[in-house]
Design a protein around this motif. Sequence first.
Motif, PDB file in Angstrom:
ATOM      1  N   ALA B 218       0.806  -0.958  -0.062  1.00 48.54           N
ATOM      2  CA  ALA B 218      -0.078   0.040  -0.053  1.00 48.54           C
ATOM      3  C   ALA B 218       0.845   1.339   0.005  1.00 48.54           C
ATOM      4  N   SER B 219       2.038   1.150   0.861  1.00 51.41           N
ATOM      5  CA  SER B 219       2.718   2.302   0.844  1.00 51.41           C
ATOM      6  C   SER B 219       3.614   2.654  -0.469  1.00 51.41           C
ATOM      7  N   CYS B 220       3.708   1.768  -1.401  1.00 51.85           N
ATOM      8  CA  CYS B 220       4.349   1.901  -2.685  1.00 51.85           C
ATOM      9  C   CYS B 220       3.408   2.579  -3.467  1.00 51.85           C
ATOM     10  N   THR B 221       2.095   2.727  -3.134  1.00 49.53           N
ATOM     11  CA  THR B 221       1.231   3.551  -4.071  1.00 49.53           C
ATOM     12  C   THR B 221       1.354   5.153  -3.841  1.00 49.53           C
ATOM     13  N   ILE B 222       1.978   5.536  -2.845  1.00 47.39           N
ATOM     14  CA  ILE B 222       2.004   6.864  -2.463  1.00 47.39           C
ATOM     15  C   ILE B 222       3.066   7.552  -3.514  1.00 47.39           C
ATOM     16  N   PRO B 223       4.368   6.801  -3.487  1.00 43.35           N
ATOM     17  CA  PRO B 223       5.340   7.258  -4.598  1.00 43.35           C
ATOM     18  C   PRO B 223       4.940   7.230  -5.967  1.00 43.35           C
ATOM     19  N   PHE B 224       3.891   6.251  -6.211  1.00 42.54           N
ATOM     20  CA  PHE B 224       3.372   6.244  -7.809  1.00 42.54           C
ATOM     21  C   PHE B 224       2.411   7.497  -7.701  1.00 42.54           C
ATOM     22  N   ALA B 225       1.704   7.869  -6.809  1.00 46.63           N
ATOM     23  CA  ALA B 225       0.786   8.854  -6.658  1.00 46.63           C
ATOM     24  C   ALA B 225       1.275  10.102  -6.833  1.00 46.63           C
ATOM     25  N   TYR B 226       2.436  10.293  -6.301  1.00 49.05           N
ATOM     26  CA  TYR B 226       3.193  11.584  -6.266  1.00 49.05           C
ATOM     27  C   TYR B 226       3.721  11.747  -7.739  1.00 49.05           C
ATOM     28  N   GLU B 238       8.722  19.753  -8.588  1.00 47.23           N
ATOM     29  CA  GLU B 238       8.391  19.983  -7.340  1.00 47.23           C
ATOM     30  C   GLU B 238       7.760  18.611  -6.484  1.00 47.23           C
ATOM     31  N   TRP B 239       7.608  17.495  -7.247  1.00 46.53           N
ATOM     32  CA  TRP B 239       7.171  16.178  -6.261  1.00 46.53           C
ATOM     33  C   TRP B 239       8.361  15.382  -6.056  1.00 46.53           C
ATOM     34  N   ILE B 240       9.517  15.713  -6.441  1.00 46.84           N
ATOM     35  CA  ILE B 240      10.675  15.194  -6.191  1.00 46.84           C
ATOM     36  C   ILE B 240      11.122  15.038  -4.757  1.00 46.84           C
ATOM     37  N   ASN B 241      10.976  16.297  -4.014  1.00 40.62           N
ATOM     38  CA  ASN B 241      11.327  16.360  -2.587  1.00 40.62           C
ATOM     39  C   ASN B 241      10.273  15.728  -1.685  1.00 40.62           C
ATOM     40  N   PRO B 242       9.042  15.955  -1.978  1.00 41.34           N
ATOM     41  CA  PRO B 242       8.011  15.272  -0.909  1.00 41.34           C
ATOM     42  C   PRO B 242       7.737  13.898  -0.895  1.00 41.34           C
ATOM     43  N   VAL B 243       8.304  13.416  -1.912  1.00 41.04           N
ATOM     44  CA  VAL B 243       7.902  11.877  -2.259  1.00 41.04           C
ATOM     45  C   VAL B 243       9.251  11.233  -1.793  1.00 41.04           C
ATOM     46  N   LEU B 244      10.218  11.765  -1.294  1.00 41.43           N
ATOM     47  CA  LEU B 244      11.443  11.077  -1.098  1.00 41.43           C
ATOM     48  C   LEU B 244      11.212  10.263   0.262  1.00 41.43           C
ATOM     49  N   LYS B 245      10.604  10.764   1.267  1.00 38.19           N
ATOM     50  CA  LYS B 245      10.175  10.129   2.644  1.00 38.19           C
ATOM     51  C   LYS B 245       9.300   9.174   2.605  1.00 38.19           C
ATOM     52  N   TRP B 246       8.382   9.259   1.538  1.00 39.74           N
ATOM     53  CA  TRP B 246       7.260   8.112   1.302  1.00 39.74           C
ATOM     54  C   TRP B 246       8.115   6.982   0.658  1.00 39.74           C
ATOM     55  N   ALA B 247       8.969   7.287  -0.108  1.00 35.19           N
ATOM     56  CA  ALA B 247       9.764   6.202  -1.070  1.00 35.19           C
ATOM     57  C   ALA B 247      10.638   5.199  -0.085  1.00 35.19           C
ATOM     58  N   LEU B 248      11.276   6.183   0.977  1.00 36.39           N
ATOM     59  CA  LEU B 248      12.165   5.610   1.830  1.00 36.39           C
ATOM     60  C   LEU B 248      11.361   4.616   2.881  1.00 36.39           C
ATOM     61  N   PHE B 249      10.196   5.091   3.183  1.00 34.13           N
ATOM     62  CA  PHE B 249       9.359   4.346   4.155  1.00 34.13           C
ATOM     63  C   PHE B 249       8.829   3.178   3.380  1.00 34.13           C
ATOM     64  N   SER B 250       8.351   3.196   2.006  1.00 33.41           N
ATOM     65  CA  SER B 250       8.078   1.987   1.236  1.00 33.41           C
ATOM     66  C   SER B 250       9.091   0.972   1.132  1.00 33.41           C
ATOM     67  N   CYS B 251      10.245   1.523   0.863  1.00 33.42           N
ATOM     68  CA  CYS B 251      11.515   0.502   0.651  1.00 33.42           C
ATOM     69  C   CYS B 251      11.731  -0.175   1.985  1.00 33.42           C
ATOM     70  N   GLY B 252      11.719   0.757   3.277  1.00 34.38           N
ATOM     71  CA  GLY B 252      11.970  -0.068   4.434  1.00 34.38           C
ATOM     72  C   GLY B 252      10.790  -1.103   4.783  1.00 34.38           C
ATOM     73  N   ILE B 253       9.488  -0.512   4.632  1.00 29.74           N
ATOM     74  CA  ILE B 253       8.486  -1.577   4.961  1.00 29.74           C
ATOM     75  C   ILE B 253       8.312  -2.886   4.277  1.00 29.74           C
ATOM     76  N   LEU B 254       8.354  -2.575   2.887  1.00 32.47           N
ATOM     77  CA  LEU B 254       8.200  -3.808   1.883  1.00 32.47           C
ATOM     78  C   LEU B 254       9.347  -4.764   2.028  1.00 32.47           C
ATOM     79  N   GLY B 255      10.523  -4.233   2.399  1.00 27.41           N
ATOM     80  CA  GLY B 255      11.900  -4.823   2.532  1.00 27.41           C
ATOM     81  C   GLY B 255      11.525  -5.792   4.150  1.00 27.41           C
ATOM     82  N   ILE B 256      11.038  -5.266   5.082  1.00 20.85           N
ATOM     83  CA  ILE B 256      10.645  -6.016   6.232  1.00 20.85           C
ATOM     84  C   ILE B 256       9.739  -7.013   5.976  1.00 20.85           C
ATOM     85  N   GLY B 257       8.704  -6.688   5.126  1.00 21.18           N
ATOM     86  CA  GLY B 257       7.652  -7.705   4.934  1.00 21.18           C
ATOM     87  C   GLY B 257       8.428  -8.924   4.184  1.00 21.18           C
TER      88      GLY B 257
END
Lengths: 130, 937
Positions: B218-226, B238-257
């Motif tokens: 689900a968290s990977c949808t957010i970078p896509f949406a950005y 402009e989207w490059i900056n705000p998307v970064l923290k979401w992408a970091l979160f996605s990579c971390g959580i998906l990796g844990i999964g």
Amino acid sequence: MNKTYLISFICIVVAIVVIINGSSDVSTYSTFADATKTAEEVKVTGELNLDEDIVYQPDIDPNVFSFHMIDKNGESKKVIMKQSKPQDFERSESIVVTGEIMDDVFVADEILMKCPSKYKDDEIRIRAES
Amino acid sequence: MDNSINYIGETLWPGQLGHFFILLSFISIAFSSLSYFLASKRIDSELSNSWKKLGRIGFITHSLSVLSIIGILFYVMSQLMYEYAYVFEHCSDDLPMRYIFSAFWEGQEGSFLLWMFWHCILGLIVLKTSKSWESPVMAFLALVEIVLASMLLGIYIEVGDMVYKMGSNPTLLLRDVFNAPIFQNADYLASIKGDGLNPLLQNYWMTIHPPTLFLGFASCTIPFAYAAAGFYTRQYTEWINPVLKWALFSCGILGIGILMGGAWAYEALTFGGYWAWDPVENMSLVPWLIFVAGLHTNLIAKSTGRAVKSTFTYYTLGFVLILYSTYLTRSGVLGDTSVHSFTDMGLEWQLIFLVLFFAIVSIYLLFSRKNEIPKQLTEESIYSREFWMFIGALVFLFSGLIIATSTSLPVFNEIVRIFKPEFDGSVINDPIPHYNKFQIWIAVLLSLISGTAIYLRYRANSMNKSQKYSFLIRSMIYLSIAAIITFIFGLYIDYWHWKYILLSVCCFYSIIANSVYLITKLKGQLKLAGSVFGHFGFGLMIFGTIVSGLNERIISSNPFVMQGIVKDEDLGKVIKLIKNERIFSEGYWISYIGDTIDNKTRYFNISFEIEDAEKNVVESFEVRPNVLFSNDLTKVAASNPDTKHYLDKDIFVSVQSLPVTQMDVELAKNAEDSLKYVKTTLSIGDTIFTKDKYAILEYISFNPKHKDFNAQESDIALAAGIRFHSLDKTYNQIIEPTLSLNQSLLYQFPAQLNDLGIKIKLNDETFNNFFSIEDELQYEEFEIKQGQSFNIDGIQLRLTGFDKKIVNKNYIAEENDITIQAVLTSTYNDSIIILNPIYLIRNNTPSSIKAHNAELGIHARLSHIDPVAEEFTFQIARDNRKNPEVILDIAENVPRTDFIGIEAIEFPGINLFWLGAVLMLLGFFISWGFRMQSKYA
């Protein structure tokens, strides 16, 4: 030379190498007749021959069980499997074995089975009777 | 189904309410998406704001609907309402409440709901925090959510002759889903019970792994949406900056999964490893690889303004690959190539549409906006960090595409079959080496790049001579140290092939370069060290896979049995352990000590011991792998391994085979039928002979000690004590085959001597030689007073008194009963025997309740009481034991039942893998936490 083009060129070369190299790992399913002709490992699909015995004697050797399988040409052959018998083996619908022919017996080191799906329409009726 | 039947006991309102919320969730999210799209077109106008408000209302309504559906589904599941198909398929009466979550997301619908739930939570966070990005990002997030919501609709669409199923409604009634004769019965609910949760999934991994993985998805949808929102609204940078923290979160959580999936496979399944290149594993890994590539180009874009299109491509591709993996695992196309795909639900076309739709949207956005994106006039210099990060991202892309292509072979087969229906399909012969041979080079390149690029600067155009010199020297020093470390490890582990030596050097190169960077450049500032942790962990993880993968050692090999029949590398992995017999294998003394049963699980205690030259035990441990029986207890459903963890190695033990008689009720019956029993009649003291042993019927017991016999459940029991000797008297064992009568049914408890291959049953006929039925008893009458005695067949019985506490098992109390329980005592073989016959007045009718003593064979009734004379009339009879012979059924050559087959594998250095993987994922979260502090974001 433009780096973008260089990189693209390298990518394409790598992709071609990978595809050629990787496709050698892929093969189609064989029959027992094919397996007799080759010395390499093949994958044979078919179904369990229920007229013959399935022999598994873990008290003698837990690493061997044998059964007869009918391939898609209708040929039945004895298969010796070098591992313990998988659960629900008798209920399998189709089987894929990987191995080779040795002395007219197919010696397999890997097996994949497809089992009937868990939910069937008559499932409820059977359950209710039992 | 027949609508004229009034079904009994059904609760229909949750289904109706659920259906309502499903429709509401679909409509509200469609409305929300539309409103947000309209809002994002009219930036900063009043109209835009009101559309945004409507979008919010829609999204919040949708979120509440999803919560309601989940709540309703949990409610019907917790109440075990089997009238609902979903409950019937996933719950059962005996399912412990702690597995209700697992049962909830065992099915497709539940897991879609889980995915939607996370979208709702993440969407609400975006809605709250993303400010000017809210409308376009939410518009795309809601667009994704529309398609997921449609997966629950459960409606049928007719197009010409074809009927398409759209979604699968989890609140449907069982009788609407299945067509079975049982639904002719209005009270069908009384006779059905649920299928229950697959025993393989009854563990805590199933509780924690899916929610984590779906949060990752689900968290990977957010970078896509950005990314989509940025291109859609033409705000390319402009989207490059705000998307970064979401992408970091996605990579971390998906990796844990994904890592949890590996840990589950390793800890609880019998694959014998943490990664098997299974299609389902692969297709969760591929999006992660692509997202990590995107994360790197995202950093380039943030620092240099380059690679915006790449970042867009990676995030949208990664997201589309998640949808594609959903299609693969849920459409049934993987068929027999995967061990854990969902059952087919007939949603194939809908899943294909889902993938294609978002792929087309992404491609359209990229190509329609291609020429509007600000161009960089110069190319990246090879001395710049961004150049090598870009190359690194390409390597990730390659890694992902190679895995995805090989995994998609069944899809290609399907496509070929459209044109050539007789096509059998092709398969990868040996998947693990196939995947490994490419990924080893990926790992080599990534380690080299990650160890090198961090020493380069962003936007660096060139290096002067001294910079080049020191750069080269440093790299050479690191490589040399890495080579030395590899050499030292080579003394202890086997690298097998030069490729692995190279990979090991590269791993250590990255580890050293990143460690030095942390100390010298970052001065140990951990909050900036996300990338260092990521790269360090990656190197360590890959090294862990080399050590544990190449040097795994099968302890349970049994080289003698199969020698000559098979090639050496295929020698058996399973070793047979006979209870209490120590076996030496690969340096360990292994013994099977015993087993215990706890509910549906049978645990086996297996001990491992290492001895030194003087036969002293220097190291020992015990493991308890188990097998899980199916929900109806008729067969073994799953085998769960147990692992002994050391710091430098793990020893993984699983039970691979059991005696057939313990695997399956049906097989046990077949095995019993194949035994040839010989009937033998014996009196006490008689001898029988087997091959090299002889046996004596030593005694007859009325208090059996057979381990399966339960005295509480038995009315009368009989056992024969048979002692086996070898001719030289060194062998001496006693067994007690037993018969037990319980509620007029006879039960046999056979006895087995595994070392002799002998099984003995006490024949039912024996019972008649020791006990007589009531009709055949000849009662004698005795009239006595309290304290007096009488004799029967030389046995003296004394009326010692009366006992108010009823102990006679034949008596079942009713209201208004008047009972008098006599106490008759006798001495027999130095023990006191007590009989408690009862005189009963029930409804003014007197009757007597018998007491029986099996040992003496005495039946006693208190048939009359004379209150005036204080005299009591007893009726006494004796069992007919004129012919006290024991009839035995003896079978020889009986297969053993006291052994197990185990697989034991030693994984050295596996903790390096786990430590590396955890550090790598920690890297994402360190960076994420750092970016979440607003001043850096």
